[in-house]
Design a protein around this motif. Structure first.
Motif, PDB file in Angstrom:
ATOM      1  N   ALA A  50     -69.117 111.072  43.820  1.00 49.19           N
ATOM      2  CA  ALA A  50     -69.961 110.146  43.065  1.00 49.19           C
ATOM      3  C   ALA A  50     -71.336 110.776  42.915  1.00 49.19           C
ATOM      4  CB  ALA A  50     -70.071 108.798  43.774  1.00 49.19           C
ATOM      5  N   ASN A  51     -71.971 110.499  41.784  1.00 47.69           N
ATOM      6  CA  ASN A  51     -73.305 111.015  41.494  1.00 47.69           C
ATOM      7  C   ASN A  51     -74.104 109.926  40.810  1.00 47.69           C
ATOM      8  OD1 ASN A  51     -72.880 114.233  41.828  1.00 47.69           O
ATOM      9  ND2 ASN A  51     -71.088 113.322  40.869  1.00 47.69           N
ATOM     10  N   LEU A  52     -75.420 110.090  40.836  1.00 53.38           N
ATOM     11  CA  LEU A  52     -76.308 109.097  40.256  1.00 53.38           C
ATOM     12  C   LEU A  52     -77.399 109.797  39.469  1.00 53.38           C
ATOM     13  CD1 LEU A  52     -77.057 106.022  40.229  1.00 53.38           C
ATOM     14  CD2 LEU A  52     -78.571 106.526  42.155  1.00 53.38           C
ATOM     15  N   LEU A  53     -77.578 109.366  38.223  1.00 51.65           N
ATOM     16  CA  LEU A  53     -78.710 109.795  37.414  1.00 51.65           C
ATOM     17  C   LEU A  53     -79.657 108.606  37.367  1.00 51.65           C
ATOM     18  CD1 LEU A  53     -79.754 112.133  35.576  1.00 51.65           C
ATOM     19  CD2 LEU A  53     -78.664 110.941  33.660  1.00 51.65           C
ATOM     20  N   MET A  54     -80.881 108.798  37.863  1.00 48.85           N
ATOM     21  CA  MET A  54     -81.744 107.639  38.040  1.00 48.85           C
ATOM     22  C   MET A  54     -83.199 107.960  37.746  1.00 48.85           C
ATOM     23  SD  MET A  54     -81.989 107.474  42.243  1.00 48.85           S
ATOM     24  CE  MET A  54     -83.384 106.338  42.239  1.00 48.85           C
ATOM     25  N   ARG A  55     -83.898 106.936  37.335  1.00 49.97           N
ATOM     26  CA  ARG A  55     -85.351 106.909  37.333  1.00 49.97           C
ATOM     27  C   ARG A  55     -85.750 105.448  37.500  1.00 49.97           C
ATOM     28  NH1 ARG A  55     -87.176 108.198  31.071  1.00 49.97           N
ATOM     29  NH2 ARG A  55     -86.036 106.506  30.055  1.00 49.97           N
ATOM     30  N   ARG A  56     -87.022 105.164  37.612  1.00 48.06           N
ATOM     31  CA  ARG A  56     -87.446 103.793  37.885  1.00 48.06           C
ATOM     32  C   ARG A  56     -86.909 102.831  36.828  1.00 48.06           C
ATOM     33  NH1 ARG A  56     -91.309 101.880  41.109  1.00 48.06           N
ATOM     34  NH2 ARG A  56     -92.194 103.971  41.418  1.00 48.06           N
ATOM     35  N   GLY A  57     -86.182 101.810  37.304  1.00 51.08           N
ATOM     36  CA  GLY A  57     -85.674 100.782  36.416  1.00 51.08           C
ATOM     37  C   GLY A  57     -84.410 101.128  35.673  1.00 51.08           C
ATOM     38  N   GLU A  58     -83.781 102.253  36.003  1.00 51.46           N
ATOM     39  CA  GLU A  58     -82.612 102.697  35.249  1.00 51.46           C
ATOM     40  C   GLU A  58     -81.720 103.542  36.142  1.00 51.46           C
ATOM     41  OE1 GLU A  58     -83.818 104.799  31.791  1.00 51.46           O
ATOM     42  OE2 GLU A  58     -81.814 105.521  31.304  1.00 51.46           O
ATOM     43  N   ALA A  59     -80.403 103.294  36.105  1.00 51.06           N
ATOM     44  CA  ALA A  59     -79.460 104.059  36.919  1.00 51.06           C
ATOM     45  C   ALA A  59     -78.150 104.227  36.170  1.00 51.06           C
ATOM     46  CB  ALA A  59     -79.209 103.362  38.261  1.00 51.06           C
ATOM     47  N   HIS A  60     -77.536 105.398  36.355  1.00 46.08           N
ATOM     48  CA  HIS A  60     -76.263 105.712  35.718  1.00 46.08           C
ATOM     49  C   HIS A  60     -75.384 106.402  36.759  1.00 46.08           C
ATOM     50  CE1 HIS A  60     -78.273 105.046  31.795  1.00 46.08           C
ATOM     51  NE2 HIS A  60     -79.307 105.601  32.412  1.00 46.08           N
ATOM     52  N   LEU A  61     -74.188 105.868  36.993  1.00 47.67           N
ATOM     53  CA  LEU A  61     -73.248 106.463  37.928  1.00 47.67           C
ATOM     54  C   LEU A  61     -72.344 107.451  37.202  1.00 47.67           C
ATOM     55  CD1 LEU A  61     -72.160 103.402  40.114  1.00 47.67           C
ATOM     56  CD2 LEU A  61     -73.232 105.498  40.972  1.00 47.67           C
ATOM     57  N   ILE A  62     -72.129 108.597  37.818  1.00 51.83           N
ATOM     58  CA  ILE A  62     -71.209 109.598  37.281  1.00 51.83           C
ATOM     59  C   ILE A  62     -70.117 109.805  38.321  1.00 51.83           C
ATOM     60  CG2 ILE A  62     -70.928 111.943  36.409  1.00 51.83           C
ATOM     61  CD1 ILE A  62     -74.401 110.465  36.502  1.00 51.83           C
ATOM     62  N   ASP A  63     -68.963 109.262  38.051  1.00 51.45           N
ATOM     63  CA  ASP A  63     -67.840 109.122  38.979  1.00 51.45           C
ATOM     64  C   ASP A  63     -68.198 108.131  40.086  1.00 51.45           C
ATOM     65  OD1 ASP A  63     -65.916 110.566  37.649  1.00 51.45           O
ATOM     66  OD2 ASP A  63     -66.350 112.439  38.670  1.00 51.45           O
ATOM     67  N   THR A  64     -67.178 107.402  40.539  1.00 53.97           N
ATOM     68  CA  THR A  64     -67.420 106.303  41.484  1.00 53.97           C
ATOM     69  C   THR A  64     -66.378 106.336  42.596  1.00 53.97           C
ATOM     70  OG1 THR A  64     -66.101 104.808  40.100  1.00 53.97           O
ATOM     71  CG2 THR A  64     -68.483 104.812  39.745  1.00 53.97           C
ATOM     72  N   GLY A  65     -66.377 107.405  43.373  1.00 54.65           N
ATOM     73  CA  GLY A  65     -65.502 107.458  44.531  1.00 54.65           C
ATOM     74  C   GLY A  65     -65.864 106.397  45.548  1.00 54.65           C
ATOM     75  N   ASP A  66     -64.982 106.186  46.502  1.00 56.04           N
ATOM     76  CA  ASP A  66     -65.210 105.188  47.539  1.00 56.04           C
ATOM     77  C   ASP A  66     -66.556 105.446  48.228  1.00 56.04           C
ATOM     78  OD1 ASP A  66     -64.598 103.014  49.138  1.00 56.04           O
ATOM     79  OD2 ASP A  66     -63.554 104.223  50.638  1.00 56.04           O
ATOM     80  N   GLY A  67     -67.360 104.412  48.385  1.00 55.14           N
ATOM     81  CA  GLY A  67     -68.678 104.541  49.002  1.00 55.14           C
ATOM     82  C   GLY A  67     -69.804 104.722  48.007  1.00 55.14           C
ATOM     83  N   ALA A  68     -69.496 104.707  46.706  1.00 59.60           N
ATOM     84  CA  ALA A  68     -70.531 104.958  45.698  1.00 59.60           C
ATOM     85  C   ALA A  68     -71.642 103.917  45.740  1.00 59.60           C
ATOM     86  CB  ALA A  68     -69.911 104.998  44.298  1.00 59.60           C
ATOM     87  N   MET A  69     -71.298 102.653  45.951  1.00 58.46           N
ATOM     88  CA  MET A  69     -72.331 101.618  45.931  1.00 58.46           C
ATOM     89  C   MET A  69     -73.240 101.712  47.145  1.00 58.46           C
ATOM     90  SD  MET A  69     -71.999 100.407  43.091  1.00 58.46           S
ATOM     91  CE  MET A  69     -73.440  99.381  43.350  1.00 58.46           C
ATOM     92  N   THR A  70     -72.663 102.025  48.306  1.00 58.59           N
ATOM     93  CA  THR A  70     -73.499 102.230  49.484  1.00 58.59           C
ATOM     94  C   THR A  70     -74.416 103.422  49.273  1.00 58.59           C
ATOM     95  OG1 THR A  70     -71.787 101.314  50.936  1.00 58.59           O
ATOM     96  CG2 THR A  70     -73.481 102.683  51.962  1.00 58.59           C
ATOM     97  N   GLY A  71     -73.863 104.501  48.714  1.00 57.58           N
ATOM     98  CA  GLY A  71     -74.680 105.673  48.437  1.00 57.58           C
ATOM     99  C   GLY A  71     -75.793 105.379  47.461  1.00 57.58           C
ATOM    100  N   MET A  72     -75.503 104.575  46.451  1.00 48.88           N
ATOM    101  CA  MET A  72     -76.519 104.209  45.471  1.00 48.88           C
ATOM    102  C   MET A  72     -77.670 103.459  46.134  1.00 48.88           C
ATOM    103  SD  MET A  72     -75.909 102.101  41.928  1.00 48.88           S
ATOM    104  CE  MET A  72     -77.295 101.475  40.963  1.00 48.88           C
ATOM    105  N   ALA A  73     -77.337 102.533  47.029  1.00 51.50           N
ATOM    106  CA  ALA A  73     -78.380 101.788  47.735  1.00 51.50           C
ATOM    107  C   ALA A  73     -79.202 102.716  48.629  1.00 51.50           C
ATOM    108  CB  ALA A  73     -77.756 100.668  48.552  1.00 51.50           C
ATOM    109  N   LEU A  74     -78.532 103.616  49.350  1.00 51.52           N
ATOM    110  CA  LEU A  74     -79.237 104.540  50.223  1.00 51.52           C
ATOM    111  C   LEU A  74     -80.117 105.510  49.444  1.00 51.52           C
ATOM    112  CD1 LEU A  74     -76.363 105.330  52.762  1.00 51.52           C
ATOM    113  CD2 LEU A  74     -78.451 104.015  53.209  1.00 51.52           C
TER     114      LEU A  74
END
Length: 324
Positions: A50-74
């Motif tokens: 899983a990967n995340l492209l982000m900046r303030r107020g905007e986020a885009h996930l690139i692949d969503t393997g198990d644990g992606a949401m926890t990783g996004m929060a961290l």
């Protein structure tokens, strides 16, 4: 290269964590490797891809393997900021966390528009996940008079193929099919299924994400001149040894098919170096690390050295939640 010069080059190419960069050199968008493990087998210390492209107020996930949401929060991203999801292919280790993404959206009653991009098959997959959410949606929080939220609300699915282009508000994405699949010529599977690589053309740099692929001229063309090549990698010997040791319940024929897939449909360190050099990319980030590295402190250095025999630029072996 002197150490100071190497530091500056790595910083310019986005290979230093954000904590080491100054405010003046911070990128408008940050790429975060949320999960850097290759394959479906659990491993301590690395989540599924899983990967995340982000900046303030905007986020885009690139692949969503198990644990992606926890990783996004961290990683410091706010869930309501999620605008799009990009699935490279429909193997479970790359989309096992998608149900959690949609479930959190339901539980938080989020209705901000979300577009899910992926290869053919994504519409059927998302439709099935939404159907599985309906009992939870109807039961809600168990409060009398509560109005149920439609789990499909504001979700759009777009299936992509080779040469597709998508314009987002702040960037453009180019798509290429790769060599992660090699079905029989003319078969239904060959006509139906795709494994995709993405080129994210941001305001100040281009990042190419290979997804899972073997050596591919199509991906090499997609990566031409990119600032960052985020690529998968396999330690083939270690992966085959693990498969023979841990996957004991399948037939010898099935093991042979898996071995052929691992050999032909993934990138060795040498193949990464060849691709990076031919594409003329400015820097390489290695993720989706299949096999090796779990208990070998010298693995990263070996991989970098093998890539470096073919490619002269900076190489970083990513860990979970590294920023680039």
């Amino acid at each position: 290269m002197r150490k100071s010069g190497q530091w500056l080059l790595m910083l310019a190419c986005g290979l230093l964590p954000l904590a080491q960069a100054t405010a003046q050199t911070a990128q408008p968008y940050s790429w975060v490797t949320l999960g850097t493990m290759g394959g479906p087998m659990p491993r301590a210390g690395r989540n599924e891809p899983a990967n995340l492209l982000m900046r303030r107020g905007e986020a885009h996930l690139i692949d969503t393997g198990d644990g992606a949401m926890t990783g996004m929060a961290l990683a410091g991203a706010d869930y309501p900021d999620l605008r799009s999801i990009w699935i490279s292919h429909i193997h479970f280790d790359h989309l096992g966390g998608l149900f959690a993404v949609l479930g959190l959206r339901l539980q938080t009653r989020t209705t901000v528009p979300l577009t899910i991009y992926g290869p053919p098959g994504m519409k059927e997959i998302v439709s099935g996940l939404i159907a599985a959410m309906r009992p939870s949606a109807l039961s809600g929080f168990g409060i009398e008079g509560e109005v149920a939220l439609d789990p499909a609300a504001s979700i759009r699915v777009v299936e992509l193929d080779d040469d597709a282009q998508v314009q987002q508000d702040g960037f453009r994405v180019k798509v290429a099919t790769n060599s992660h699949y090699s079905f029989a010529p003319g078969s239904v599977e060959e006509r139906t299924y795709r494994s995709l690589s993405f080129r994210f053309e941001l305001p100040d740099r281009a990042i190419v994400y290979t997804g899972d692929t073997g050596p591919s001229e199509n991906v090499t063309r997609l990566a031409q001149g990119a600032d960052l090549l985020v690529t998968e990698m396999i330690d083939l010997d270690d992966t085959l040894a693990q498969m023979n040791r841990r996957v004991r319940h399948i037939s010898d024929t099935e093991k042979a098919n898996m071995a052929a897939h691992l050999t032909r449909h993934h990138l060795s360190p040498a193949a990464i170096g060849i691709m990076a050099q031919k594409a003329g990319v400015k820097a390489v980030v290695v993720t989706h690390i299949a096999g090796g590295g779990a208990s070998d402190a010298g693995a990263d250095a070996r991989y970098q050295a093998a890539i470096g025999q073919q490619y002269q630029g900076p190489v970083r072996i990513a860990k979970d939640r590294d920023h680039f």
